[in-house]
Design a protein around this motif. Structure first.
Motif, PDB file in Angstrom:
ATOM      1  N   UNK A   1       0.817  -1.223   0.000  1.00  0.00           N
ATOM      2  CA  UNK A   1       0.000   0.000   0.000  1.00  0.00           C
ATOM      3  C   UNK A   1       0.845   1.266   0.000  1.00  0.00           C
ATOM      4  N   UNK A   2       2.182   1.130   0.103  1.00  0.00           N
ATOM      5  CA  UNK A   2       3.038   2.315   0.060  1.00  0.00           C
ATOM      6  C   UNK A   2       2.918   3.185   1.289  1.00  0.00           C
TER       7      UNK A   2
ATOM      8  N   UNK B   1      11.163   8.385  -3.271  1.00  0.00           N
ATOM      9  CA  UNK B   1      11.119   6.926  -3.122  1.00  0.00           C
ATOM     10  C   UNK B   1       9.826   6.353  -3.669  1.00  0.00           C
ATOM     11  N   UNK B   2       8.713   7.074  -3.426  1.00  0.00           N
ATOM     12  CA  UNK B   2       7.423   6.627  -3.957  1.00  0.00           C
ATOM     13  C   UNK B   2       7.444   6.626  -5.486  1.00  0.00           C
TER      14      UNK B   2
ATOM     15  N   UNK C   1       7.716   3.757 -10.808  1.00  0.00           N
ATOM     16  CA  UNK C   1       8.453   3.511 -12.057  1.00  0.00           C
ATOM     17  C   UNK C   1       8.931   2.059 -12.119  1.00  0.00           C
ATOM     18  N   UNK C   2       9.343   1.539 -10.966  1.00  0.00           N
ATOM     19  CA  UNK C   2       9.784   0.137 -10.902  1.00  0.00           C
ATOM     20  C   UNK C   2       8.669  -0.817 -11.283  1.00  0.00           C
ATOM     21  N   UNK C   3       7.477  -0.529 -10.806  1.00  0.00           N
ATOM     22  CA  UNK C   3       6.325  -1.374 -11.118  1.00  0.00           C
ATOM     23  C   UNK C   3       5.942  -1.236 -12.596  1.00  0.00           C
ATOM     24  N   UNK C   4       6.049  -0.018 -13.133  1.00  0.00           N
ATOM     25  CA  UNK C   4       5.790   0.191 -14.563  1.00  0.00           C
ATOM     26  C   UNK C   4       6.737  -0.677 -15.385  1.00  0.00           C
ATOM     27  N   UNK C   5       8.006  -0.708 -14.996  1.00  0.00           N
ATOM     28  CA  UNK C   5       9.003  -1.499 -15.733  1.00  0.00           C
ATOM     29  C   UNK C   5       8.631  -2.980 -15.750  1.00  0.00           C
TER      30      UNK C   5
ATOM     31  N   UNK D   1       4.858  14.434 -11.507  1.00  0.00           N
ATOM     32  CA  UNK D   1       3.733  15.375 -11.644  1.00  0.00           C
ATOM     33  C   UNK D   1       2.418  14.724 -11.222  1.00  0.00           C
ATOM     34  N   UNK D   2       2.194  13.488 -11.643  1.00  0.00           N
ATOM     35  CA  UNK D   2       0.944  12.822 -11.289  1.00  0.00           C
ATOM     36  C   UNK D   2       0.908  12.432  -9.808  1.00  0.00           C
ATOM     37  N   UNK D   3       2.071  12.142  -9.237  1.00  0.00           N
ATOM     38  CA  UNK D   3       2.130  11.841  -7.806  1.00  0.00           C
ATOM     39  C   UNK D   3       1.667  13.041  -6.980  1.00  0.00           C
TER      40      UNK D   3
END
Length: 585
Positions: free
Chosen positions: A83-84, A115-116, A121-125, A143-145
């Motif tokens: 859940x971050x 870090x978030x 980005x890691x999950x996108x990869x 920007x979206x974060x």
């Protein structure tokens, strides 16, 4: 149910007074707005008044993006990444290679937000294995974060942008081929719509293409947050073309700053390594807030009358095809575009290596890595139109240079093979494309392009509605342009349409024969057994006789040029240069 916190990752102390608009009222009703009203609101900055309202609008806009059936969402993210809720260390989640060493911009975010962003980005990869090159991703995620209640929702928004499957629409480049062709396309647009700024870059940087390779980074990464957020407002509504507009506007403002420095007595810089110019532009863009407001930046961006989205897409597809033919589909060591004109190997009786380099800066980017190859010169091959044709046929494009007996130098970039003239039989008929242009080198240097580039409304008459919309700028004010100032219509060739946009030729790039009236604005090149003509309509930019000895130059409507030299002249030397692919073989 607790109200979602859309400012969770924001460092409000960096945002300035009145920015912590968590208490601002959201959009009324369900937030649905007429598309035209949405466009107006995005451009006028209505959403900038409330952080929460902007966040809600972004959620609405992203949900409306047509996507592939299976697009990873927030649930997928939570299953994979949790859940971050705790703080993540960016160092434990290194960014993938496809971001090309781009870092996550701070954009007034809290320190732990980096870090978030790395986690997203890691999950996108992991979920988008086909992505091979996407340097814009860190800025888009940051920007979206800013406007997301948690990492999972940010991931879902980014996923929808990456998975967009609407024909002809893209939001982010995801391969090196797409990215590199966008840089070439930006270069094409820069020297058409920002000639002063382009001339400055050519004069000061050793490699123009290397400078333009940063164009996306100027907009998504280097701009201050307030400016970048206003750009994203419009980008989510109007698409990728907005990025071109803003980057062109930044280039114009950069040139204005340099002009102001020169006016104050500072010496204009000599040519420098491209890395120095890249850093200089980056510094300017990062500090633009001190001289240019977000409103002023967007006003400048939308004052540029570009070709339509479809037309730019076709230009990008053409650049992609050129890169594929050269074998450039993955990142490799960049070749210096100026090395294509090798001073040691280049020899002309008309222009110097420095002058041909200046001409090279005007040509379409997909030919910029080619080496000039002398095809014909009157000094060696004689003053014969037949020999002119025999040496130039089979070559496309070509560059014609001539020096008059008075020492004047002028010429033309000709996009189409001279063999096309045969399709008209013995009858003189025009052919060519909107990439043709004419120029003069001495006594001063000036280029004259197809008049439709600066006045796209001239393309409107004589076409079907679809063809008109393909060429005209849908962002520009409506103009009744069915006739020119003296009441005569302007026609373009009929362009066949295919089921796939990539298979369809545009009026800008297609070669067609024109049996047109004398006042037409699309008469590029023509030739028969007794003359060659470049530029038509109420006169000719260049007319040269069969002996390649005498000629005339005057104003023509196609290029809207003054005479390129003495109106009636004698040729001293005429040369035709081809474009040898330095990457072939």
């Amino acid at each position: 149910m607790a109200e979602e916190d859309y400012g969770r990752y924001v460092d409000w102390t960096q945002m300035g007074e009145g920015s912590a608009a968590a208490s601002a009222s959201p959009m009324k009703g369900d937030g649905k707005v007429d598309p035209r009203e949405l466009k107006s609101q995005a451009r006028s900055g209505v959403w900038a008044r409330s952080h929460k309202q902007r966040a809600l609008v972004y959620q609405q806009l992203v949900r409306a993006i047509p996507c592939r059936t299976v697009t990873p969402d927030a649930l997928v993210y939570r299953d994979l990444m949790g859940d971050g809720g705790g703080k993540r260390q960016a160092s434990s989640l290194p960014l993938p290679d496809f971001v090309d060493d781009t870092t996550v911009p701070s954009y007034c975010l809290k320190a732990e937000a980096v870090g978030a962003a790395h986690a997203v980005i890691s999950c996108v990869a992991s979920q988008f294995p086909d992505i091979s090159f996407c340097p814009a991703l860190p800025a888009v995620v940051a920007l979206l974060l800013h406007f997301s209640p948690d990492e999972a929702r940010c991931f879902e928004s980014v996923s929808r942008m990456l998975a967009c499957n609407e024909p002809g629409r893209r939001l982010m480049d995801q391969t090196f081929l797409a990215y590199e062709s966008s840089c070439m396309t930006f270069g094409d647009l820069a020297h058409k719509y920002c000639p002063g700024a382009h001339k400055l870059v050519v004069a000061t940087a050793t490699d123009v293409l290397e400078v333009y390779s940063d164009w996306q980074r100027w907009v998504l990464g280097d701009l201050p947050f307030a400016h970048a957020a206003r750009v994203v407002d419009v980008y989510l509504v109007e698409g990728y073309k907005v990025l071109y507009r803003v980057a062109l506007a930044l280039l114009k403002f950069y040139r204005k700053q340099k002009a102001a420095s020169a006016a104050s007595g500072k010496q204009p810089p000599a040519q420098q390594e491209s890395s120095v110019i890249r850093a200089d532009i980056q510094t300017f863009v990062k500090g633009i807030g001190s001289s240019v407001t977000p409103d002023k930046l967007l006003e400048k961006a939308f004052s540029i009358r570009l070709f339509s989205r479809k037309e730019i897409t076709l230009l990008q597809l053409t650049n992609e095809k050129s890169l594929q033919q050269k074998g450039i589909t993955v990142k490799q060591k960049r070749r210096n575009v100026q090395l294509a004109v090798n001073a040691d190997n280049f020899s002309s009786e008309i222009v110097s290596a420095k002058e041909i380099r200046d001409v090279w800066s005007w040509i379409p980017e997909r030919f910029a890595l080619c080496q000039p190859e002398l095809l014909f010169t009157t000094s060696t091959h004689g003053c014969s139109l037949n020999r002119f044709y025999s040496h130039t046929e089979g070559h496309e494009p070509t560059l014609l240079l001539l020096r008059t007996t008075e020492g004047e130098v002028c010429g033309a970039f000709l996009s189409t093979d001279w063999e096309e003239r045969k399709r008209g039989g013995n009858k003189l008929s025009f052919f060519g494309t909107g990439e043709c242009f004419v120029f003069r080198m001495k006594p001063e240097m000036e280029r004259y392009e197809w008049v439709v580039i600066k006045h796209p409304e001239l393309a409107n008459a004589g076409q079907s509605l679809d063809q008109s919309l393909d060429l005209l700028d849908e962002d520009a004010p409506n103009t009744d342009a069915n006739s020119n100032a003296d009441g005569h219509t302007n026609t373009l060739p009929v362009v066949p349409t295919g089921p796939n946009p990539s298979e369809r030729l545009s009026p800008f790039l297609s070669a067609r024969h024109f049996h047109l009236n004398s006042r037409n604005t699309s008469m590029f090149m023509a030739g028969n057994f007794d003359s060659i003509i470049i530029g038509g309509g109420e006169g000719n930019a260049l007319y040269i006789d069969a002996e390649l000895n005498h000629g005339r130059s005057g104003r023509c409507t196609t290029f809207d040029n003054p005479p390129l030299c003495t109106e009636s002249f004698q040729v001293s030397v005429l040369e035709v240069w081809g474009f040898q692919d330095t990457m072939a073989g």
